[in-house]
Design an enzyme around this catalytic site. Structure first.
Site, PDB file in Angstrom:
ATOM      1  N   ASP A 289      37.427 -12.674  -2.427  1.00 55.24           N
ATOM      2  CA  ASP A 289      36.803 -11.455  -1.894  1.00 55.24           C
ATOM      3  C   ASP A 289      37.811 -10.477  -1.282  1.00 55.24           C
ATOM      4  O   ASP A 289      37.492  -9.785  -0.315  1.00 55.24           O
ATOM      5  CB  ASP A 289      35.732 -11.787  -0.838  1.00 55.24           C
ATOM      6  CG  ASP A 289      34.729 -12.791  -1.343  1.00 55.24           C
ATOM      7  OD1 ASP A 289      34.328 -12.672  -2.514  1.00 55.24           O
ATOM      8  OD2 ASP A 289      34.348 -13.700  -0.580  1.00 55.24           O
TER       9      ASP A 289
ATOM     10  N   LYS B 280      39.905  -7.444  -5.097  1.00 53.42           N
ATOM     11  CA  LYS B 280      40.781  -7.418  -6.265  1.00 53.42           C
ATOM     12  C   LYS B 280      40.252  -6.462  -7.326  1.00 53.42           C
ATOM     13  O   LYS B 280      41.018  -5.840  -8.045  1.00 53.42           O
ATOM     14  CB  LYS B 280      40.870  -8.813  -6.900  1.00 53.42           C
ATOM     15  CG  LYS B 280      41.556  -9.836  -6.046  1.00 53.42           C
ATOM     16  CD  LYS B 280      41.581 -11.201  -6.721  1.00 53.42           C
ATOM     17  CE  LYS B 280      40.230 -11.887  -6.777  1.00 53.42           C
ATOM     18  NZ  LYS B 280      39.629 -12.236  -5.496  1.00 53.42           N
ATOM     19  N   GLY B 281      38.915  -6.364  -7.410  1.00 49.20           N
ATOM     20  CA  GLY B 281      38.293  -5.514  -8.429  1.00 49.20           C
ATOM     21  C   GLY B 281      38.833  -4.104  -8.361  1.00 49.20           C
ATOM     22  O   GLY B 281      39.154  -3.497  -9.381  1.00 49.20           O
TER      23      GLY B 281
ATOM     24  N   ASN C 216      30.812 -17.272 -10.605  1.00 47.91           N
ATOM     25  CA  ASN C 216      30.905 -17.384  -9.145  1.00 47.91           C
ATOM     26  C   ASN C 216      31.582 -16.151  -8.556  1.00 47.91           C
ATOM     27  O   ASN C 216      31.465 -15.864  -7.373  1.00 47.91           O
ATOM     28  CB  ASN C 216      31.678 -18.656  -8.737  1.00 47.91           C
ATOM     29  CG  ASN C 216      33.003 -18.843  -9.485  1.00 47.91           C
ATOM     30  OD1 ASN C 216      33.288 -18.138 -10.442  1.00 47.91           O
ATOM     31  ND2 ASN C 216      33.783 -19.805  -9.045  1.00 47.91           N
ATOM     32  N   ALA C 217      32.342 -15.428  -9.384  1.00 50.18           N
ATOM     33  CA  ALA C 217      33.086 -14.267  -8.898  1.00 50.18           C
ATOM     34  C   ALA C 217      32.183 -13.042  -8.843  1.00 50.18           C
ATOM     35  O   ALA C 217      31.178 -12.968  -9.538  1.00 50.18           O
ATOM     36  CB  ALA C 217      34.253 -13.994  -9.837  1.00 50.18           C
ATOM     37  N   GLY C 218      32.576 -12.097  -8.030  1.00 52.08           N
ATOM     38  CA  GLY C 218      31.853 -10.831  -8.000  1.00 52.08           C
ATOM     39  C   GLY C 218      32.839  -9.725  -7.715  1.00 52.08           C
ATOM     40  O   GLY C 218      33.576  -9.796  -6.741  1.00 52.08           O
ATOM     41  N   HIS C 219      32.903  -8.757  -8.594  1.00 48.12           N
ATOM     42  CA  HIS C 219      33.768  -7.600  -8.376  1.00 48.12           C
ATOM     43  C   HIS C 219      32.893  -6.363  -8.345  1.00 48.12           C
ATOM     44  O   HIS C 219      32.021  -6.209  -9.200  1.00 48.12           O
ATOM     45  CB  HIS C 219      34.754  -7.426  -9.538  1.00 48.12           C
ATOM     46  CG  HIS C 219      35.855  -8.434  -9.544  1.00 48.12           C
ATOM     47  ND1 HIS C 219      36.784  -8.487 -10.540  1.00 48.12           N
ATOM     48  CD2 HIS C 219      36.180  -9.396  -8.671  1.00 48.12           C
ATOM     49  CE1 HIS C 219      37.636  -9.461 -10.283  1.00 48.12           C
ATOM     50  NE2 HIS C 219      37.292 -10.030  -9.163  1.00 48.12           N
TER      51      HIS C 219
ATOM     52  N   GLN D 202      38.431 -15.416  -7.364  1.00 48.10           N
ATOM     53  CA  GLN D 202      38.627 -16.236  -6.157  1.00 48.10           C
ATOM     54  C   GLN D 202      40.030 -15.997  -5.575  1.00 48.10           C
ATOM     55  O   GLN D 202      40.608 -14.958  -5.826  1.00 48.10           O
ATOM     56  CB  GLN D 202      38.394 -17.725  -6.449  1.00 48.10           C
ATOM     57  CG  GLN D 202      36.944 -18.098  -6.713  1.00 48.10           C
ATOM     58  CD  GLN D 202      36.470 -17.761  -8.106  1.00 48.10           C
ATOM     59  OE1 GLN D 202      37.149 -18.012  -9.082  1.00 48.10           O
ATOM     60  NE2 GLN D 202      35.293 -17.194  -8.219  1.00 48.10           N
TER      61      GLN D 202
ATOM     62  N   THR E 250      28.017 -11.983  -5.038  1.00 44.54           N
ATOM     63  CA  THR E 250      27.309 -12.900  -5.918  1.00 44.54           C
ATOM     64  C   THR E 250      26.115 -13.541  -5.231  1.00 44.54           C
ATOM     65  O   THR E 250      25.033 -13.637  -5.799  1.00 44.54           O
ATOM     66  CB  THR E 250      28.283 -13.990  -6.419  1.00 44.54           C
ATOM     67  OG1 THR E 250      29.358 -13.343  -7.079  1.00 44.54           O
ATOM     68  CG2 THR E 250      27.615 -14.947  -7.382  1.00 44.54           C
TER      69      THR E 250
ATOM     70  N   ASP F 185      41.043   0.175   6.605  1.00 41.55           N
ATOM     71  CA  ASP F 185      40.173   1.086   7.353  1.00 41.55           C
ATOM     72  C   ASP F 185      39.208   0.340   8.281  1.00 41.55           C
ATOM     73  O   ASP F 185      38.789   0.865   9.307  1.00 41.55           O
ATOM     74  CB  ASP F 185      39.370   1.966   6.384  1.00 41.55           C
ATOM     75  CG  ASP F 185      38.660   1.132   5.328  1.00 41.55           C
ATOM     76  OD1 ASP F 185      39.347   0.379   4.611  1.00 41.55           O
ATOM     77  OD2 ASP F 185      37.418   1.205   5.247  1.00 41.55           O
TER      78      ASP F 185
ATOM     79  N   SER G 148      44.584   0.022   0.501  1.00 40.77           N
ATOM     80  CA  SER G 148      43.254   0.551   0.241  1.00 40.77           C
ATOM     81  C   SER G 148      42.572   0.877   1.569  1.00 40.77           C
ATOM     82  O   SER G 148      42.562   0.053   2.483  1.00 40.77           O
ATOM     83  CB  SER G 148      42.451  -0.475  -0.559  1.00 40.77           C
ATOM     84  OG  SER G 148      41.114  -0.063  -0.621  1.00 40.77           O
ATOM     85  N   VAL G 149      42.023   2.099   1.654  1.00 41.73           N
ATOM     86  CA  VAL G 149      41.389   2.532   2.901  1.00 41.73           C
ATOM     87  C   VAL G 149      39.910   2.896   2.687  1.00 41.73           C
ATOM     88  O   VAL G 149      39.316   3.614   3.484  1.00 41.73           O
ATOM     89  CB  VAL G 149      42.156   3.723   3.546  1.00 41.73           C
ATOM     90  CG1 VAL G 149      43.518   3.268   4.033  1.00 41.73           C
ATOM     91  CG2 VAL G 149      42.290   4.891   2.565  1.00 41.73           C
ATOM     92  N   GLY G 150      39.332   2.388   1.596  1.00 40.57           N
ATOM     93  CA  GLY G 150      37.915   2.653   1.319  1.00 40.57           C
ATOM     94  C   GLY G 150      37.598   2.157  -0.078  1.00 40.57           C
ATOM     95  O   GLY G 150      38.504   1.828  -0.852  1.00 40.57           O
TER      96      GLY G 150
HETATM   97  P1  IMP Z   1      32.240 -22.644  -6.500  1.00 39.59           P
HETATM   98  O1  IMP Z   1      33.379 -21.877  -7.068  1.00 39.59           O
HETATM   99  O2  IMP Z   1      30.915 -21.978  -6.691  1.00 39.59           O
HETATM  100  O3  IMP Z   1      32.234 -24.067  -6.953  1.00 39.59           O
HETATM  101  O4  IMP Z   1      32.431 -22.714  -4.911  1.00 39.59           O
HETATM  102  C1  IMP Z   1      33.510 -23.418  -4.310  1.00 39.59           C
HETATM  103  C2  IMP Z   1      34.041 -22.664  -3.099  1.00 39.59           C
HETATM  104  O5  IMP Z   1      34.643 -21.455  -3.523  1.00 39.59           O
HETATM  105  C3  IMP Z   1      32.957 -22.261  -2.091  1.00 39.59           C
HETATM  106  O6  IMP Z   1      33.516 -22.282  -0.797  1.00 39.59           O
HETATM  107  C4  IMP Z   1      32.644 -20.835  -2.476  1.00 39.59           C
HETATM  108  O7  IMP Z   1      32.128 -20.083  -1.404  1.00 39.59           O
HETATM  109  C5  IMP Z   1      34.029 -20.352  -2.861  1.00 39.59           C
HETATM  110  N1  IMP Z   1      33.982 -19.242  -3.815  1.00 39.59           N
HETATM  111  C6  IMP Z   1      33.707 -19.294  -5.136  1.00 39.59           C
HETATM  112  N2  IMP Z   1      33.768 -18.069  -5.677  1.00 39.59           N
HETATM  113  C7  IMP Z   1      34.099 -17.236  -4.697  1.00 39.59           C
HETATM  114  C8  IMP Z   1      34.345 -15.839  -4.647  1.00 39.59           C
HETATM  115  O8  IMP Z   1      34.287 -15.102  -5.640  1.00 39.59           O
HETATM  116  N3  IMP Z   1      34.665 -15.338  -3.428  1.00 39.59           N
HETATM  117  C9  IMP Z   1      34.782 -16.118  -2.321  1.00 39.59           C
HETATM  118  N4  IMP Z   1      34.566 -17.412  -2.322  1.00 39.59           N
HETATM  119  C10 IMP Z   1      34.236 -17.986  -3.496  1.00 39.59           C
END
Ligand code: IMP
Length: 422
Positions: free
Chosen positions: A13, A16-17, A38-41, A222, A298, A331, A411-413
């Site tokens: 988090d 990076k996006g 599991n990622a979110g950008h 991650q 996410t 910021d 980055s400031v915003g």
């Molecule tokens: P998993 O990747 O869903 O198996 O989660 C394993 C650990 O990685 C947990 O502590 C999640 O909160 C953390 N995690 C997985 N993906 C992200 C992400 O994109 N940002 C922050 N933490 C993440």
């Protein structure tokens, strides 16, 4: 031509996006190398907000070929939703490529992740997106890959084989309902048609790109401290977010990398369980969380928040070999009279500058802080180093000195233009 990697320097988090989006302006290929949905950008540009989980955000640039490389695990239900949302926002997916070796996150992976996380003991606080079980099946060699999906008989054989192993676990260990192989085969055969136009041999694609001297940007998900080997095991994800993971995940040799960008927030956050030495559970933490809108892209979970941990950041710099740092969300720190940064841990009766990756030992570490003067004014309109308040510059200087890597982006915003290029 640059072959760059963008790596999260903390617990994910790090925004990076946005950095990938900026660097993608000069890339021909933008490649996701590890992790899954599991990622979110989030990328904000021209007043529109785009959300990405699997598809590389570089797809927003019309000259970019966006690649999901073999190190990624792909949930096709999630992909299908994400692809539809992007198409609705007018984004063309014609330039998307998906590797034959990508492993599929199947419904039983998600179910097993959820069932395991429902147990109180040993919870990791995962995103429940099935990531761990998918990589486990990959290592156990019973996983299903994109290449399997493209031939119905092969897909059917793989699904039946894996369910012979996973269904008894679902039923007998967790007391849940087993999955019907025929229904899964039917559903996934449908996805095969959806993704077929994008599928290709990614290592060959990228090796050709290298031969033709095309700029390549590899985008991590991650962060370093969530790496399966170098993070705070077992409170980690199941892939390799570190720079070396970019080589494993794409087939690009280590000696071809020319730039390794570490992206770090100006403070620290963590989602899920696990030790976090500089965590703030007081009003200061709440204030940073609110100013930084620290809620997961996410899962929507409130992120744990703390002061900048330079011990951890220096470790990340050394493990990844960062050649440049991007500091994000600076910021958010405006308006604090003083700011603390952690410069050592007190551990087993002595002070150390070495990061302690062993989770129980890290939980016993006490942070040693230095206090730096804060700055009052908002900085989201600053576009050059000179426009920043002197104390903000001093804060950045402290990071550079300690970590030993130059800061090249600030980055400031959230908007593309709210960036200082050093
Ligand atoms: P998993 O990747 O869903 O198996 O989660 C394993 C650990 O990685 C947990 O502590 C999640 O909160 C953390 N995690 C997985 N993906 C992200 C992400 O994109 N940002 C922050 N933490 C993440």
């Amino acid at each position: 031509m640059p072959v760059s990697v963008v790596v999260g320097a903390q617990w994910g988090d790090e925004a990076k996006g946005k950095i990938v989006d900026l660097l993608a302006q000069r890339a021909r290929y933008v490649v996701r190398y590890a992790g899954g949905s599991n990622a979110g950008h989030t990328v904000c540009t021209n007043g529109t907000t785009y959300k990405f989980h699997l598809i590389p955000s570089g797809i927003l640039h019309p000259h970019v070929i966006a690649v999901i490389a073999d190190g990624v695990v792909m949930d096709l239900r999630a992909f299908s939703i994400e692809a539809a949302a992007l198409r609705e926002q007018g984004v063309s997916l014609d330039r998307l490529r998906i590797g034959l070796g990508v492993h599929l996150t199947m419904p039983y992976h998600r179910l097993l992740d959820e069932l395991e996380e429902a147990q109180l003991e040993g919870r990791i606080g995962t995103t429940k997106r099935g990531i761990g079980p998918t990589y486990a099946d990959k290592a156990w060699r019973i996983g299903i890959r994109v290449a399997d999906l493209l031939e119905r008989d092969r897909l059917a054989a793989r699904v039946r084989r894996v369910l012979q192993r996973r269904n008894p676990t679902i039923e007998r260990v967790y007391g849940a309902k087993p999955l019907d192989p025929d229904a899964l085969i039917e559903e996934y055969w449908g996805y095969a048609e959806q993704i077929r136009p994008y599928v290709c041999d990614v290592p060959h694609l990228l090796l050709r790109a290298l031969e033709q001297d095309e700029p390549i940007l590899m985008e991590g998900a991650q962060g370093t401290l969530l790496d399966l080997d170098y993070g705070t095991y077992p409170y980690v994800t199941s892939s390799h977010p570190v720079a070396a993971g970019a080589c494993l995940g794409t087939g690009i040799a280590p000696n071809r990398l020319t730039e390794i960008w570490g992206v770090a927030k100006a403070y620290t956050t963590r989602v899920g369980e696990g030790p976090f030495p500089t965590e703030l559970t007081d009003d200061t933490g709440d204030r940073i969380r609110n100013r930084g809108r620290e809620y997961g892209t996410t899962t929507g979970r409130a992120r744990r928040v703390g002061w900048l941990d330079l011990v951890a950041l220096r470790y990340a710099a050394r493990i990844n070999g960062f050649t440049a740092l991007a500091v994000t969300l600076l910021d958010v720190l405006s308006g604090f009279p003083t700011l603390k940064v952690c410069v050592a841990y007190r551990h087993a009766g002595r002070e150390t500058r070495e990061f302690v990756a062993d989770a129980p030992a890290l939980a016993r570490c006490e942070p040693v802080y230095v206090e730096l003067p804060g700055w009052e004014q908002e900085i989201d309109r600053c576009r050059s180093l000179e426009e920043l308040p002197a104390n903000a510059r001093a804060y950045l200087h402290c990071i550079e000195e300690y970590v030993g890597v130059p800061i090249k982006l600030i980055s400031v915003g959230a908007q593309r233009e709210q960036t200082i290029v050093v």
